[in-house]
Design a protein around this motif. Structure first.
Motif, PDB file in Angstrom:
ATOM      1  N   GLY A   1      -5.292  35.831  29.509  1.00  0.00           N
ATOM      2  CA  GLY A   1      -4.657  35.882  30.899  1.00  0.00           C
ATOM      3  C   GLY A   1      -3.688  36.986  31.067  1.00  0.00           C
ATOM      4  O   GLY A   1      -3.694  37.570  29.910  1.00  0.00           O
ATOM      5  N   THR A   2      -3.186  37.286  32.047  1.00  0.00           N
ATOM      6  CA  THR A   2      -2.448  38.516  32.343  1.00  0.00           C
ATOM      7  C   THR A   2      -1.110  37.753  32.588  1.00  0.00           C
ATOM      8  O   THR A   2      -0.677  37.231  33.465  1.00  0.00           O
ATOM      9  N   TYR A   3      -0.068  38.313  31.565  1.00  0.00           N
ATOM     10  CA  TYR A   3       1.385  37.973  31.972  1.00  0.00           C
ATOM     11  C   TYR A   3       2.118  38.881  32.045  1.00  0.00           C
ATOM     12  O   TYR A   3       2.216  39.928  31.272  1.00  0.00           O
ATOM     13  N   LEU A   4       2.998  38.653  33.145  1.00  0.00           N
ATOM     14  CA  LEU A   4       4.052  39.653  33.470  1.00  0.00           C
ATOM     15  C   LEU A   4       5.359  39.234  32.651  1.00  0.00           C
ATOM     16  O   LEU A   4       5.838  37.932  32.866  1.00  0.00           O
ATOM     17  N   VAL A   5       6.058  40.054  31.782  1.00  0.00           N
ATOM     18  CA  VAL A   5       7.272  39.402  31.007  1.00  0.00           C
ATOM     19  C   VAL A   5       8.218  40.333  30.900  1.00  0.00           C
ATOM     20  O   VAL A   5       8.065  41.589  30.656  1.00  0.00           O
ATOM     21  N   TRP A   6       9.480  40.043  31.557  1.00  0.00           N
ATOM     22  CA  TRP A   6      10.772  40.746  31.628  1.00  0.00           C
ATOM     23  C   TRP A   6      11.133  41.084  30.033  1.00  0.00           C
ATOM     24  O   TRP A   6      10.768  40.440  29.268  1.00  0.00           O
ATOM     25  N   PRO A   7      12.377  41.675  29.906  1.00  0.00           N
ATOM     26  CA  PRO A   7      12.812  41.859  28.638  1.00  0.00           C
ATOM     27  C   PRO A   7      13.182  40.683  28.248  1.00  0.00           C
ATOM     28  O   PRO A   7      13.878  39.902  28.595  1.00  0.00           O
ATOM     29  N   VAL A   8      12.844  40.474  26.586  1.00  0.00           N
ATOM     30  CA  VAL A   8      12.850  38.963  26.001  1.00  0.00           C
ATOM     31  C   VAL A   8      13.348  39.327  24.710  1.00  0.00           C
ATOM     32  O   VAL A   8      12.940  40.399  23.917  1.00  0.00           O
ATOM     33  N   GLU A   9      14.252  38.361  24.161  1.00  0.00           N
ATOM     34  CA  GLU A   9      14.434  38.380  22.690  1.00  0.00           C
ATOM     35  C   GLU A   9      14.395  37.141  22.210  1.00  0.00           C
ATOM     36  O   GLU A   9      14.644  36.117  22.480  1.00  0.00           O
ATOM     37  N   PHE A  10      13.323  37.206  20.958  1.00  0.00           N
ATOM     38  CA  PHE A  10      12.908  36.285  20.386  1.00  0.00           C
ATOM     39  C   PHE A  10      13.875  36.121  19.087  1.00  0.00           C
ATOM     40  O   PHE A  10      13.683  36.748  18.037  1.00  0.00           O
ATOM     41  N   LYS A  11      14.992  35.170  19.214  1.00  0.00           N
ATOM     42  CA  LYS A  11      15.847  35.369  17.837  1.00  0.00           C
ATOM     43  C   LYS A  11      15.643  33.979  17.010  1.00  0.00           C
ATOM     44  O   LYS A  11      15.028  33.009  17.552  1.00  0.00           O
TER      45      LYS A  11
ATOM     46  N   THR B   1       3.947  37.085  38.657  1.00  0.00           N
ATOM     47  CA  THR B   1       4.893  36.276  38.434  1.00  0.00           C
ATOM     48  C   THR B   1       5.761  36.499  36.848  1.00  0.00           C
ATOM     49  O   THR B   1       4.958  36.635  36.119  1.00  0.00           O
ATOM     50  N   ASP B   2       7.221  36.403  37.055  1.00  0.00           N
ATOM     51  CA  ASP B   2       7.751  36.712  35.813  1.00  0.00           C
ATOM     52  C   ASP B   2       7.716  35.289  34.858  1.00  0.00           C
ATOM     53  O   ASP B   2       8.024  34.557  35.123  1.00  0.00           O
ATOM     54  N   ASP B   3       7.000  35.718  33.737  1.00  0.00           N
ATOM     55  CA  ASP B   3       6.829  34.363  32.975  1.00  0.00           C
ATOM     56  C   ASP B   3       7.620  34.674  31.753  1.00  0.00           C
ATOM     57  O   ASP B   3       7.459  33.685  30.645  1.00  0.00           O
ATOM     58  N   SER B   4       8.785  35.196  31.938  1.00  0.00           N
ATOM     59  CA  SER B   4       9.732  35.596  30.389  1.00  0.00           C
ATOM     60  C   SER B   4      10.394  33.961  30.250  1.00  0.00           C
ATOM     61  O   SER B   4      10.446  33.851  29.117  1.00  0.00           O
ATOM     62  N   LYS B   5      10.796  33.221  31.297  1.00  0.00           N
ATOM     63  CA  LYS B   5      11.271  31.812  30.841  1.00  0.00           C
ATOM     64  C   LYS B   5      10.547  31.143  30.190  1.00  0.00           C
ATOM     65  O   LYS B   5      10.771  30.491  29.066  1.00  0.00           O
ATOM     66  N   ALA B   6       9.265  31.214  30.478  1.00  0.00           N
ATOM     67  CA  ALA B   6       8.397  30.151  29.875  1.00  0.00           C
ATOM     68  C   ALA B   6       7.831  30.635  28.394  1.00  0.00           C
ATOM     69  O   ALA B   6       8.123  29.922  27.355  1.00  0.00           O
TER      70      ALA B   6
END
Length: 393
Positions: free
Chosen positions: A70-80, A42-47
């Motif tokens: 745990g194992t997290y699937l994360v799409w491209p993210v920007e931590f600004k 599951t895409d966890d990017s939003k969380a």
């Protein structure tokens, strides 16, 4: 009121308010509490982004973005940023990049940007899922994303985490100051293309300390505009070694200055310590550089200055490079070379290398073509102490 009673009341108030008040100021922002599923599918990017945004803006005291096991699937993210204060990201789980290349609109997977005061720590792993993308690099079909880009970030510590199988660079530090990598593990196969461990460009006061880097390209590469860089206690190999450059490819490149590589080990790498520049009319300088106490174990080109750098072939060598290399020290470098030319200093006829020092060099050739050799072109400097191979300066 009796003085003993006053003292007792004061002590009770300190114990009640002091530690409890300090504890209340510490706050964790756990990605699981923001909806991260951690099933690896599951895409966890939003969380992740929601947890970051709340942590970044929290004004109650210390703040931490926490990624538990745990194992997290994360799409491209920007931590600004900017953030309300120093922020810590603690990674204990496994974070995996998507394998679908259409999910990447930029050249990075995870970006930290516009932050003053950042710590990234933990025992977790960032898995770039490189094998899904490396064939695209070989055909030149697409620019592959870097795993982590540190851009316009100051006062940063990256400690103890692992970066695995990046699609391109593992870490790219750009336009940032006071950044340290400490006890970081970087892993990719030796045949993985363009997987530099740590690339540094237009950055100052960057330290790489006690890291283990095993990759398919440069372990640490230093690009234009970098100054006051320290690399100490690093194990490199497999990979292409430690490199300054390439330089002289683009207009208005800033100088490279103040690089120190000390107390490191190179094992089965393509190069050891290297400075590389293109043949072009573009002018810049690289100076104030030292490579000290380096052990070479079966390294192909242990010491190399290459001012006719042209990895793809077909480049013109007319006119020479206009990048001035000067004030470079190679000291206490020892071990074994798998090539007969263990010291190869090819400088530019246009701007010859100046003040190059070879000090106590002892490199044994492991092949059967004859004794180890050195090769020099357009080099000014000196040799002192042990010189094996015999110095050509």
């Amino acid at each position: 009121m009796d003085s003993k009673i006053c003292l007792l009341l004061f002590s009770v108030l300190v114990l009640a308010n002091g530690p409890a008040s300090s504890h209340a100021q510490e706050k964790d922002f756990n990605v699981r509490n923001f909806g991260a599923v951690a099933d690896g599918k599951t895409d966890d990017s939003k969380a992740f982004l929601e947890a970051w945004n709340q942590a970044c803006q929290y004004k109650g005291g210390d703040r931490r973005l926490f990624i538990p096991s745990g194992t997290y699937l994360v799409w491209p993210v920007e931590f600004k940023g900017p953030c309300a204060g120093h922020i810590t990201v603690t990674l204990e789980g496994l974070v995996k990049a998507p394998t679908d290349q259409s999910t990447f609109s930029q050249d990075n997977w995870i970006r930290f940007q516009y932050i003053n005061g950042l710590t990234i720590n933990g025992k977790g792993t960032l898995d770039g899922e490189g094998p899904s993308a490396w064939p695209s690099n070989e055909c030149g079909c697409k620019t592959l994303p870097q795993s982590v880009r540190i851009s316009s970030v100051n006062n940063t510590l990256i400690q103890s985490i692992t970066s695995l199988n990046s699609k391109s660079f593992h870490f790219n530090v750009f336009s940032s100051n006071d950044v340290e990598f400490r006890d970081v593990r970087i892993i990719a196969p030796d045949e993985s293309p363009n997987t530099d461990g740590i690339h540094i460009g237009d950055a100052s006061r960057v330290k790489v300390t006690n890291c283990d880097i095993r990759t398919g390209d440069d372990c640490v590469s230093v690009g234009p505009g970098s100054k006051d860089i320290e690399v100490t206690g690093v194990h490199c190999g497999p990979g292409h070694g430690f490199s300054i450059g390439s330089l002289g490819k683009y207009e208005n490149e800033a100088d490279v200055s103040g690089l120190s590589v000390r107390d490191c080990t190179m094992e089965s790498t393509q190069n050891g310590v290297r400075i590389k520049t293109w043949v072009s009319q573009l002018k810049s300088s690289a100076y104030g550089i030292e490579f000290v106490n380096i052990e070479m174990k079966n390294v192909t080109n242990p010491i190399i200055i290459d001012q006719v750098y042209c990895p793809g072939g077909g480049c013109s060598t007319e006119g020479g490079s206009n990048v001035q290399i000067k004030d470079v020290l190679f000291s206490n470098i020892h071990g074994t070379s798998t090539s007969q030319v263990a010291v190869d200093l090819i400088c530019s006829p246009t701007v010859p290398c100046q003040n190059i020092t070879l000090d106590n060099i002892n490199l044994a050739y492991t092949g059967d073509k004859g004794p180890e050799q050195s090769n020099c072109s357009y080099v000014n400097g000196e040799a002192r102490g042990v010189q094996n191979p015999p110095s050509c300066i």
